[in-house]
Design an enzyme around this catalytic site. Sequence first.
Site, PDB file in Angstrom:
ATOM      1  N   GLY A   9      15.515  64.178 -17.874  1.00 47.05           N
ATOM      2  CA  GLY A   9      15.158  63.741 -19.219  1.00 47.05           C
ATOM      3  C   GLY A   9      14.319  62.480 -19.069  1.00 47.05           C
ATOM      4  O   GLY A   9      14.830  61.418 -18.700  1.00 47.05           O
ATOM      5  N   GLY A  14      15.986  57.969 -20.334  1.00 49.93           N
ATOM      6  CA  GLY A  14      15.655  58.320 -18.948  1.00 49.93           C
ATOM      7  C   GLY A  14      14.605  57.382 -18.357  1.00 49.93           C
ATOM      8  O   GLY A  14      14.760  56.886 -17.235  1.00 49.93           O
ATOM      9  N   ASP A  33      11.608  66.488 -16.432  1.00 47.88           N
ATOM     10  CA  ASP A  33      11.738  66.934 -17.827  1.00 47.88           C
ATOM     11  C   ASP A  33      11.364  68.411 -17.889  1.00 47.88           C
ATOM     12  O   ASP A  33      11.108  69.040 -16.849  1.00 47.88           O
ATOM     13  CB  ASP A  33      10.888  66.061 -18.767  1.00 47.88           C
ATOM     14  N   ARG A  84      20.563  60.958 -31.725  1.00 43.32           N
ATOM     15  CA  ARG A  84      20.814  61.056 -33.165  1.00 43.32           C
ATOM     16  C   ARG A  84      19.793  60.252 -33.953  1.00 43.32           C
ATOM     17  O   ARG A  84      19.173  59.321 -33.452  1.00 43.32           O
ATOM     18  CB  ARG A  84      22.236  60.661 -33.510  1.00 43.32           C
ATOM     19  N   ARG A  90      27.258  61.228 -33.521  1.00 44.18           N
ATOM     20  CA  ARG A  90      27.021  61.802 -32.187  1.00 44.18           C
ATOM     21  C   ARG A  90      27.530  63.241 -32.141  1.00 44.18           C
ATOM     22  O   ARG A  90      26.961  64.098 -31.473  1.00 44.18           O
ATOM     23  CB  ARG A  90      27.732  60.960 -31.124  1.00 44.18           C
ATOM     24  N   ASN A  97      22.900  70.155 -27.766  1.00 43.45           N
ATOM     25  CA  ASN A  97      22.996  69.535 -26.451  1.00 43.45           C
ATOM     26  C   ASN A  97      23.870  70.336 -25.483  1.00 43.45           C
ATOM     27  O   ASN A  97      23.694  70.225 -24.269  1.00 43.45           O
ATOM     28  CB  ASN A  97      23.451  68.071 -26.574  1.00 43.45           C
ATOM     29  N   VAL A 120      24.822  61.123 -19.585  1.00 44.13           N
ATOM     30  CA  VAL A 120      24.575  60.118 -20.625  1.00 44.13           C
ATOM     31  C   VAL A 120      24.429  60.800 -22.000  1.00 44.13           C
ATOM     32  O   VAL A 120      24.623  60.193 -23.051  1.00 44.13           O
ATOM     33  CB  VAL A 120      23.305  59.288 -20.291  1.00 44.13           C
ATOM     34  N   ASN A 122      24.762  62.710 -25.440  1.00 54.18           N
ATOM     35  CA  ASN A 122      25.813  62.704 -26.467  1.00 54.18           C
ATOM     36  C   ASN A 122      26.064  64.088 -27.059  1.00 54.18           C
ATOM     37  O   ASN A 122      25.168  64.928 -27.004  1.00 54.18           O
ATOM     38  CB  ASN A 122      25.402  61.749 -27.595  1.00 54.18           C
ATOM     39  N   HIS A 177      33.313  57.609 -26.728  1.00 51.08           N
ATOM     40  CA  HIS A 177      32.076  56.934 -27.128  1.00 51.08           C
ATOM     41  C   HIS A 177      31.731  57.382 -28.544  1.00 51.08           C
ATOM     42  O   HIS A 177      30.770  58.070 -28.787  1.00 51.08           O
ATOM     43  CB  HIS A 177      30.960  57.314 -26.143  1.00 51.08           C
TER      44      HIS A 177
END
Length: 309
Positions: A9, A14, A33, A84, A90, A97, A120, A122, A177
């Site tokens: 990413g 990233g 990517d 988001r 999230r 995702n 990382v 979400n 998180h």
Amino acid sequence: MRNKITVVGAGNVGASCAAWLAERELGDVVLVDIPQTGTMPMGKSLDLLQTGPIYRFNTHLTGATDYGPTENSDVVVITAGFPRKPGMSREDLVGKNQEIITDVMAKVTSASPNAIVIVVTNPLDTMVYLAHRLSGWPRSRVFGQAGQLDSARMAAFIAMELNVSVDNIQASVMGGHGDEMVPLVRYTTVAGVPIGDLLPADRVQAIVDRTRKGGGEIVNLLGTSAYYAPGAAAARMVEAILKDQKLILPCSVVLEGEYGLKDIAFGVPVKLGRGGMEQIIEVKLDENEKAVLQKSVDLIRGSMSALKM
Ligand SMILES: NC(=O)c1ccc[n+]([C@@H]2O[C@H](COP(=O)([O-])OP(=O)(O)OC[C@H]3O[C@@H](n4cnc5c(N)ncnc54)[C@H](O)[C@@H]3O)[C@@H](O)[C@H]2O)c1
């Protein structure tokens, strides 16, 4: 031999992570990517590489839209996925995702079967759980970044409130998180002194509330999610791993009975070293802290129930 670090990413988080990694000379960096991004990852990595002569680092950076150049990476940071936008939680990102993490994990596990993976994307804890499950690897090699960022936010707010150096602050945040994360006031100190002894209760509560909504505050200001501090937080984890620092940081890991929880990825203090997540630290919690943590567990379980497995 130099270490190889792949960042999947090449978007905001990233690219920011790649910049911190490069500057700290932790190893050579591959920024990957999807092919639809054309030559964007190549452009960003060349741009970052040209920072080397300015800041005097010798990191080599490569951009790619396939996983060939990533082969046998030591560490892979996964930032691929939708961020988001204002008004979103999230948890709203689960469906889209999940597809991305599924695609990425198939490629990462095949190209770098011995890597340590830091997720990382979400909703973080749900994506860590998914990535770990898809990998079939031990949980010590697939975990996620969140607590380092959440603790840094809390530390920044305390430093602003007390006008002291961030170096003096040890902030501690546990749990998922999400907006139900749990800043641990009893374990948060300034030069060794608990913040409860330095600030009135209402100011401490204001810092706790701002920390929990810290991500949303930036989304509202920026129109997308934060990336400098999240990128730095992931890079700091890579550093602790590759330098075998035995650094204790809060990370999202799959629990197997610790804190009375299993079958969930949850933010807890862990020791990071060359073996990845080498130990889970179990801190004593009082009844109030346990009750607040339970709300965080419920939020994650709700988001996990949206996974299509
Ligand atoms: N854990 C944390 O603390 C934290 C903090 C901030 C953001 N995030 C999350 O990180 C993720 C990335 O955020 P961002 O701001 O960088 O988003 P971004 O849109 O700027 O970048 C995401 C990148 O992922 C790429 N991508 C999409 N599908 C891919 C695939 N299958 N393989 C490889 N790459 C793919 C996109 O092309 C894009 O370049 C989001 O899910 C965001 O919510 C997490």
